[in-house]
Design an enzyme around this catalytic site. Structure first.
Site, PDB file in Angstrom:
ATOM      1  N   CYS A   1       0.934  -1.147  -0.040  1.00 19.23           N
ATOM      2  CA  CYS A   1       0.065   0.098   0.195  1.00 19.23           C
ATOM      3  C   CYS A   1       0.940   1.057  -0.242  1.00 19.23           C
ATOM      4  CB  CYS A   1      -0.867  -0.089   1.317  1.00 19.23           C
ATOM      5  SG  CYS A   1      -2.009  -1.315   1.194  1.00 19.23           S
TER       6      CYS A   1
ATOM      7  N   HIS B   1      -2.228   7.867   6.193  1.00 19.17           N
ATOM      8  CA  HIS B   1      -2.620   6.509   5.685  1.00 19.17           C
ATOM      9  C   HIS B   1      -4.086   6.263   5.980  1.00 19.17           C
ATOM     10  CE1 HIS B   1      -2.106   2.742   3.289  1.00 19.17           C
ATOM     11  NE2 HIS B   1      -2.039   2.037   4.162  1.00 19.17           N
TER      12      HIS B   1
ATOM     13  N   HIS C   1      -9.884   2.676   0.330  1.00 23.49           N
ATOM     14  CA  HIS C   1      -8.330   2.601   0.381  1.00 23.49           C
ATOM     15  C   HIS C   1      -8.245   1.739  -1.101  1.00 23.49           C
ATOM     16  CE1 HIS C   1      -4.295   1.385   1.018  1.00 23.49           C
ATOM     17  NE2 HIS C   1      -4.484   0.790   2.168  1.00 23.49           N
TER      18      HIS C   1
END
Lengths: 233, 334
Positions: free
Chosen positions: B96, B229, B264
């Site tokens: 990620c 994040h 996400h």
């Protein structure tokens, strides 16, 4: 900056730079990987690793040994960059077989974790205490020039003083070879900015055009780099 | 199951499978249409976690030779063709944190003097492969995710793509390009503790932030805001708040996450969030953190459910991912 360690697992065998192990990077099946050399870690279960991760981890462990950096007491800021052609494609397909929504069951979570090609870099970081930059680069051939250049660039830009650069690929599934030059295997070299009086295989430099030189000889890829190092040793 | 996955994934409207190629091409086409002119001597860096996985897994049933264009190397060729670029590319995969690592590498390439301009293109799809995988890890929220909220229950996945054109000052001036911000520092680190669980002390992320500030030549006190994040998982958000406390102490630095709004986007997250961060720099506004209603005690005073107008001179954007990877970039007003 200098090359201080080399480790490989190819169809020609398993070896490290500072030994009599013959280096041969050719087509063919890879040897079985025991993983017996990996250090003991309470949360590391070797049996859960996919073959791609085992292969990369083995070559990294050997390169660390060859560079005298295998043992450690506190974490070190060492980074890893690895080039790959297929990444963890085999694991992707294995995981996909467990995705059966029609059965209303969940697929295998352990396999899913291993469908990221950078997972073996995380295992290496965890087992050997490596806190530096780490990422995967995809390339069209198993050459590793991108990994080599990126590792050198990370050192030059002051991001990290010690970097592992390498390539990692297992045999792809049947029918997936789209480049005849493809060869499976993992080869990693250790590059240190300032190894002091440590034994080394040669000096690496890079010019503004991105060409990489080992002892002033231009290096096309990881394989030619290792051959040159071994010749010198 | 359709692509909308019972409303718990954030899919792009109208993006539907068609023809014989990965849906990822349609996603990329949409973002390339808005990218503008890219100089032909630009180096291309792409970033993704699973590229054209929607087509690759079809090869279980059909001959795989039809699917090589779903590999990231070939997707990069397609982008090069679209802009008549020289063909020199890198494709980065770092879970990620993939696109934040890509931005770091692009900035490093320019700093080295090897290239005057680098195009970053990051992308990831919502697929059955990825959706079912995160479900198997029990990481998904049953409803839209709630980053930094006391009652957060996991993540929501989304899909997206972004391009960022990086240039040195000379090239930007030559082409008359407006500077949206300056990438002044970056770092990538590893927790070296666990494969799927972040270091609870946030030491790896804190190290990345400190190294980024060192490279930028600034004190961390100069950082005005953080694009976190902020996945909405219990472990990730706690780790991030611990890292921020570690670096910034008791300072109430504004923190936000876009994942409650767009999900996400995995390998595209860092690129999209860097773009949002640049907009924050330009407009002096920090966006709300959607889904944040009842603060985690450690997030109180940092995260806001509404927009915040403030003078932002320097913004930090961070991402973390599986395999223990952390990446951060510092952007300053141009």
């Amino acid at each position: 900056m200098f090359i201080t360690g080399i480790g490989w697992v190819t169809s020609g065998g398993v070896g490290k730079g500072n030994s009599a192990d013959p280096f041969d990077f050719k087509k063919g099946a890879l040897p079985d990987i025991s993983g017996n050399d990996f250090p003991v870690n309470p949360i590391f279960r070797k049996g859960r690793l996919d073959r791609f991760s085992l292969l990369g981890l083995e070559a990294i462990a050997i390169a660390l040994k060859d560079a005298g950096l295998y043992e450690y007491n506190i974490k070190r800021h060492i980074g890893i960059v690895a080039s790959t052609v297929f990444g963890c494609l085999v694991t992707d397909l294995d995981f996909h077989e467990t995705v059966t929504p029609e059965n209303n069951t969940l697929p295998d979570p352990n396999l899913f974790t291993h469908t990221l090609p950078n997972i073996f870099l995380g295992y290496a970081a965890m087992l050997f205490g490596l806190t530096g930059p780490n990422y995967i680069l995809y390339e069209k051939e198993s050459r590793g020039h991108g990994a080599l250049y990126s590792a050198v660039e990370s050192i030059q830009s002051g991001e990290c003083d010690i970097m592992l650069a390498g390539i990692c690929d297992v045999e792809p599934p049947d029918g997936y070879i789209y480049n005849d030059a493809f060869r499976p295997g993992a080869i990693f070299i250790m590059i240190e900015n300032n190894p002091c009086d440590k034994q080394n295989y040669g000096k690496l430099t890079v010019d503004k055009n991105g060409n990489i030189y080992l002892n002033n000889l231009i290096i096309e890829d990881i394989e030619s780099c290792v051959r040159e190092c071994i010749k010198k040793a | 199951m359709d692509r909308y996955y019972a409303g718990v994934a954030s899919c792009i409207e109208g993006l539907e499978q068609g023809g014989n190629r990965s849906l990822v091409y349609e996603l990329i086409d949409r973002v390339l249409e808005n990218t503008g002119i890219v100089p032909s001597d630009t180096f291309l860096i792409t970033a993704s976690t699973k590229a054209g996985i929607d087509r690759i897994v079809d090869s279980v049933k059909k001959p795989p030779s039809d699917y090589s264009d779903s590999f990231p190397q070939h997707i990069a060729d397609y982008i090069c063709d679209r802009f008549s670029l020289s063909g020199e590319t890198l494709h980065i995969s770092a879970a990620c944190a993939s696109s934040t690592v890509a931005i770091a590498r692009g900035a490093a390439l320019i700093k080295s003097g090897r290239y005057d301009s680098v195009l970053i293109c990051c992308y990831d799809l919502v697929t059955e492969f990825v959706f079912s995988g995160f479900c198997s890890l029990q990481a998904m929220s049953p409803a839209a995710c709630k980053p930094f909220d006391k009652n957060r229950k996991g993540m929501s996945i989304g899909e997206g793509a972004a391009t960022l054109l990086l240039m040195n000052e000379k090239k930007a001036r030559e082409l008359g390009k407006k500077t949206m911000g300056i990438i002044s520092g970056w770092a990538v680190t590893n927790d070296a503790t666990h494969i799927t669980r972040p270091d609870k002390d946030g030491c790896g992320l804190a190290l990345a932030i400190e190294k980024s500030a060192l490279m930028a030549g600034i004190n961390t006190d100069s950082i005005s805001a953080i694009c976190a994040h902020g996945t909405g998982t219990l472990y990730n958000d706690s780790m991030e708040l611990a890292a921020y406390k570690n670096v910034f102490g008791s300072r109430n630095i504004p923190v936000f996450s876009v994942k409650g709004a767009i999900g996400h986007t995995l390998g595209a997250a860092g690129g999209i969030e860097a773009a949002v961060s640049l907009k924050c720099l330009m407009h002096g506004v920090i966006p709300p953190t959607t889904g944040f209603t009842d603060p985690d005690p450690d997030a109180a005073g940092l995260v806001s459910s509404g927009p915040v107008k403030t003078d932002i001179r320097c913004i930090l954007s961070t991402n973390s991912g599986f395999a223990g990877v952390n990446a951060s970039v510092i952007m300053e007003r141009g």
